[in-house]
Design a protein around this motif. Structure first.
Motif, PDB file in Angstrom:
ATOM      1  N   GLY A  18       1.605   0.410 -10.007  1.00  0.00           N
ATOM      2  CA  GLY A  18       2.930   0.723  -9.508  1.00  0.00           C
ATOM      3  C   GLY A  18       3.346  -0.158  -8.346  1.00  0.00           C
ATOM      4  N   ARG A  19       4.635  -0.153  -8.071  1.00  0.00           N
ATOM      5  CA  ARG A  19       5.176  -0.940  -6.969  1.00  0.00           C
ATOM      6  C   ARG A  19       5.005  -0.169  -5.666  1.00  0.00           C
ATOM      7  NH1 ARG A  19      11.263  -3.227  -7.377  1.00  0.00           N
ATOM      8  NH2 ARG A  19      10.374  -3.845  -9.375  1.00  0.00           N
ATOM      9  N   PHE A  20       4.457  -0.830  -4.664  1.00  0.00           N
ATOM     10  CA  PHE A  20       4.190  -0.248  -3.351  1.00  0.00           C
ATOM     11  C   PHE A  20       3.299   0.988  -3.467  1.00  0.00           C
ATOM     12  CE2 PHE A  20       8.419  -2.268  -2.861  1.00  0.00           C
ATOM     13  CZ  PHE A  20       8.081  -3.212  -1.899  1.00  0.00           C
ATOM     14  N   GLN A  77       2.914  -7.775 -14.115  1.00  0.00           N
ATOM     15  CA  GLN A  77       4.146  -8.365 -14.633  1.00  0.00           C
ATOM     16  C   GLN A  77       3.950  -9.836 -15.014  1.00  0.00           C
ATOM     17  OE1 GLN A  77       6.791  -6.449 -15.272  1.00  0.00           O
ATOM     18  NE2 GLN A  77       5.517  -4.758 -14.522  1.00  0.00           N
ATOM     19  N   LEU A  78       3.197 -10.561 -14.184  1.00  0.00           N
ATOM     20  CA  LEU A  78       2.933 -11.964 -14.504  1.00  0.00           C
ATOM     21  C   LEU A  78       2.113 -12.084 -15.784  1.00  0.00           C
ATOM     22  CD1 LEU A  78       2.116 -13.461 -10.972  1.00  0.00           C
ATOM     23  CD2 LEU A  78       4.176 -13.864 -12.351  1.00  0.00           C
ATOM     24  N   SER A 121       0.234  -4.353   0.839  1.00  0.00           N
ATOM     25  CA  SER A 121       1.611  -3.954   0.547  1.00  0.00           C
ATOM     26  C   SER A 121       1.719  -3.086  -0.692  1.00  0.00           C
ATOM     27  CB  SER A 121       2.471  -5.203   0.355  1.00  0.00           C
ATOM     28  OG  SER A 121       2.000  -5.947  -0.770  1.00  0.00           O
ATOM     29  N   GLY A 122       0.681  -3.050  -1.523  1.00  0.00           N
ATOM     30  CA  GLY A 122       0.771  -2.303  -2.774  1.00  0.00           C
ATOM     31  C   GLY A 122       1.544  -3.044  -3.841  1.00  0.00           C
ATOM     32  N   LEU A 123       1.704  -4.370  -3.681  1.00  0.00           N
ATOM     33  CA  LEU A 123       2.458  -5.160  -4.640  1.00  0.00           C
ATOM     34  C   LEU A 123       1.579  -6.061  -5.494  1.00  0.00           C
ATOM     35  CD1 LEU A 123       5.522  -6.287  -2.484  1.00  0.00           C
ATOM     36  CD2 LEU A 123       5.535  -4.637  -4.349  1.00  0.00           C
ATOM     37  N   MET A 153      -4.798   7.258 -13.454  1.00  0.00           N
ATOM     38  CA  MET A 153      -4.146   6.650 -12.281  1.00  0.00           C
ATOM     39  C   MET A 153      -3.508   5.305 -12.613  1.00  0.00           C
ATOM     40  SD  MET A 153      -4.680   8.875  -9.911  1.00  0.00           S
ATOM     41  CE  MET A 153      -4.363   8.009  -8.393  1.00  0.00           C
ATOM     42  N   GLU A 154      -3.322   5.014 -13.917  1.00  0.00           N
ATOM     43  CA  GLU A 154      -2.810   3.692 -14.284  1.00  0.00           C
ATOM     44  C   GLU A 154      -1.443   3.404 -13.665  1.00  0.00           C
ATOM     45  OE1 GLU A 154      -4.123   5.819 -16.339  1.00  0.00           O
ATOM     46  OE2 GLU A 154      -5.859   4.837 -17.251  1.00  0.00           O
TER      47      GLU A 154
END
Length: 583
Positions: free
Chosen positions: A516-518, A541-542, A532-534, A510-511
């Motif tokens: 994933g985005r949203f 990314q950071l 939000s899933g963000l 499930m990586e």
């Protein structure tokens, strides 16, 4: 005798050359035919040079080994060469049994006199035996004629289905088959002889030599030549061969088809106009005929006698690129639309950042002021409603901030500091600030193995955002009365910050969804989790931009541990070794 020896020697040389350098169907049967013919010629030569009746009869008897083999082997060769039928492979025993049976029958003639009768004698004043044939001789001839007629039947059937280009070869095969047949029929029926001998072997030899030459030069059964012709004429693209004087020498079937479709004159005019570029360059312009566009691909044909000198001409393949051009135009249009959509998205986010954040700030400030009591005491129901509004305002403000942050990351416009950051202090601060949220969810926050002096180079605000996301996620996904544990461990120049929960865990594979985005992994205990899933996507990314690594370990039903690793400050400027805490 010397003539027979000379012819046999030539035949042997031809046979050796054929076996070594030629490849064709039925080669082994052709070789057997040659050997049987040579054997027959030599025996006939011995018979012709012998003076006594006994010697001549002996050599004539031995000649039957070849006489019986020649028509049978020739029959097998013809079937293999032009038909390659299944029964031939199953009936090879006939090739051995029939000649041996014929020879055995002739060799036992003194016992039964069925092949040559007692009337066979050397007439007075002559040198050769005048044979008186018995019924056995005619039975042998009838058996061998059956193979000859089978050969003619195979050739007749091949004539009906073969192309005209193969007719000369088939005609020669028929001549070779019928010539000795005619000579033998004249010998049996009319008593025709050649120097007093059976002319069958001589006539077969005369026909077999020119056929061998045809077999060498004819390309009807040459797989390489036939294959080249098929490739040339079955290509879907028009192919044109042009000599050094810019004259069209040969065109393939596709080019002829194009000429019929668009008009021969129009097609040739367009082709000549296109190849005029060969006067000054090897590259010629695209050719447009009707609604189709062709790209000429030119290849020089070198002179085999002088490869480095002047060329013989060019091979030009006209590749239909009409569909490719249409697809290219569609892709360009799609890319333009995608660019327009991207600009529209950026403009929308820009509007959100300016038009939504300002009223949200005022809304949050007003709600905070009202809840502080400075505007007067609030009744219970009013305070409850304002608290709900304040929480939703905070969530909405966080969502807007995350969307703006994602945009900056995507366009690589996010600028991060690179200063020393103490991870131990940052972890403790984040846990304390999230403790109230944990209490509301019935979750305990604890720390363990928090080592000091864990200093890394990075942006303190970005690292804090990652840690806050990991802790808040762990609280949301933990069961009631669960425990969220923060830990910090240093080793081998690396520091690992870990946040462990006691939730339902994450299934394997499930990586992509976790980061994933949203995207959100469904919580089995809570159904779906608000958010939000963000958060984890931004954290991933950071971490990447900070030269860190974010990953997790999980067991379904037990819980999940998220890890983030950085190099310690004294190793940042050195080449990294293998991480000590690889997932």
């Amino acid at each position: 005798m010397w003539s027979v020896v000379g012819v046999s020697a030539v035949a042997a040389i031809v046979l050796f050359w054929m076996m070594k350098f030629q490849s064709f169907q039925g080669k082994i049967y052709y070789a057997l035919t040659f050997l049987a013919m040579i054997w027959t010629l030599i025996m006939v030569g011995f018979e012709a040079s012998s003076a006594t009746f006994a010697c001549q009869l002996q050599w004539a008897t031995l000649a039957w080994l070849g006489n019986g083999m020649v028509p049978v082997a020739w029959c097998f060769f013809v079937f293999a060469y032009v038909d390659d039928t299944f029964w031939r492979r199953k009936a090879r025993i006939i090739l051995i049994v029939v000649p041996l049976a014929i020879f055995a029958f002739v060799a036992t003639n003194p016992w039964h006199n069925l092949v040559y009768t007692d009337a066979s004698v050397i007439p007075l004043g002559e040198r050769q035996i005048k044979y008186a044939h018995g019924p056995g001789f005619y039975a042998i001839i009838g058996t061998l004629y059956a193979f000859v007629f089978a050969t003619l039947y195979c050739l007749g059937r091949a004539f009906r289905r073969a192309r005209r280009t193969a007719w000369p070869m088939l005609t020669m095969l028929i001549i070779i088959t019928t010539t000795p047949l005619t000579a033998n029929a004249a010998y049996v029926g009319l008593g025709l002889t050649f120097f007093g001998l059976d002319p069958t072997a001589f006539m077969f030899t005369l026909a077999l030599f020119p056929f061998t030459w045809m077999l060498v030069t004819n390309k009807t059964m040459d797989m390489a030549s036939v294959g080249q012709s098929i490739l040339f004429n079955t290509m879907s693209e028009p192919v044109v061969l042009i000599d050094r004087h810019r004259k069209i020498v040969l065109v393939n079937t596709a080019a002829k088809r194009a000429g019929r479709k668009y008009g021969t004159d129009r097609f040739l005019d367009a082709m000549r106009a296109s190849i005029e570029g060969l006067n000054t360059s090897e590259h010629i312009a695209n050719m447009t005929i009707g609604a189709r566009v062709y790209e000429p691909r030119v290849r020089q044909i070198a002179n085999p006698l002088d490869p480095s000198g002047s060329i013989l001409g060019w091979s030009v393949t006209f590749v239909d690129i009409t569909d490719r051009i249409a697809i290219t135009l569609q892709l360009e249009e799609a890319l333009k639309k995608a660019d327009d959509a991207g600009r529209a998205k950026d403009e929308f986010i820009s509007v959100v950042s300016h038009e939504l954040r300002t009223p949200l700030t005022s809304l949050k400030g007003g709600l905070a002021l009202a809840l502080s009591g400075r505007l007067g005491e609030l009744a219970g129901p009013i305070r409850s409603s304002l608290e709900i509004a304040n929480r939703n305002g905070v969530r909405l403000s966080r969502l807007v901030d995350n969307i703006l942050l994602i945009q900056k990351i995507d366009i690589e416009a996010l600028s991060l500091d690179s200063t020393p950051v103490e991870l131990g202090d940052l972890l403790v601060e984040s846990i304390e600030e999230n403790r109230m949220f944990a209490v509301e969810r019935g979750v305990s926050l604890v720390t363990s193995k928090v080592e000091k002096s864990a200093v890394v180079m990075g942006d303190a605000f970005a690292i804090r955002q990652i840690v806050d996301n990991l802790i808040s996620n762990a609280i949301k996904f933990s069961n009631e009365q669960g425990i969220v544990e923060g830990a910090l461990k240093v080793g081998n120049g690396r520091v690992r910050l870990s946040i462990k929960d006691t939730g339902g865990g994450i299934p394997d594979g499930m990586e992509n969804k976790v980061f994933g985005r949203f995207e959100q992994v469904e919580n089995s205990a809570q159904g779906s989790t608000q958010g939000s899933g963000l958060g984890l996507h931004i954290s991933k990314q950071l971490a990447k931009q900070l030269s860190g690594e974010l990953f997790y370990e999980s067991r379904v039903g037990i819980g999940t541990t998220f890890h983030i690793e950085f190099w310690l400050v004294d190793r940042v400027n050195h080449e990294a070794a293998e991480p000590a805490f690889c997932a």
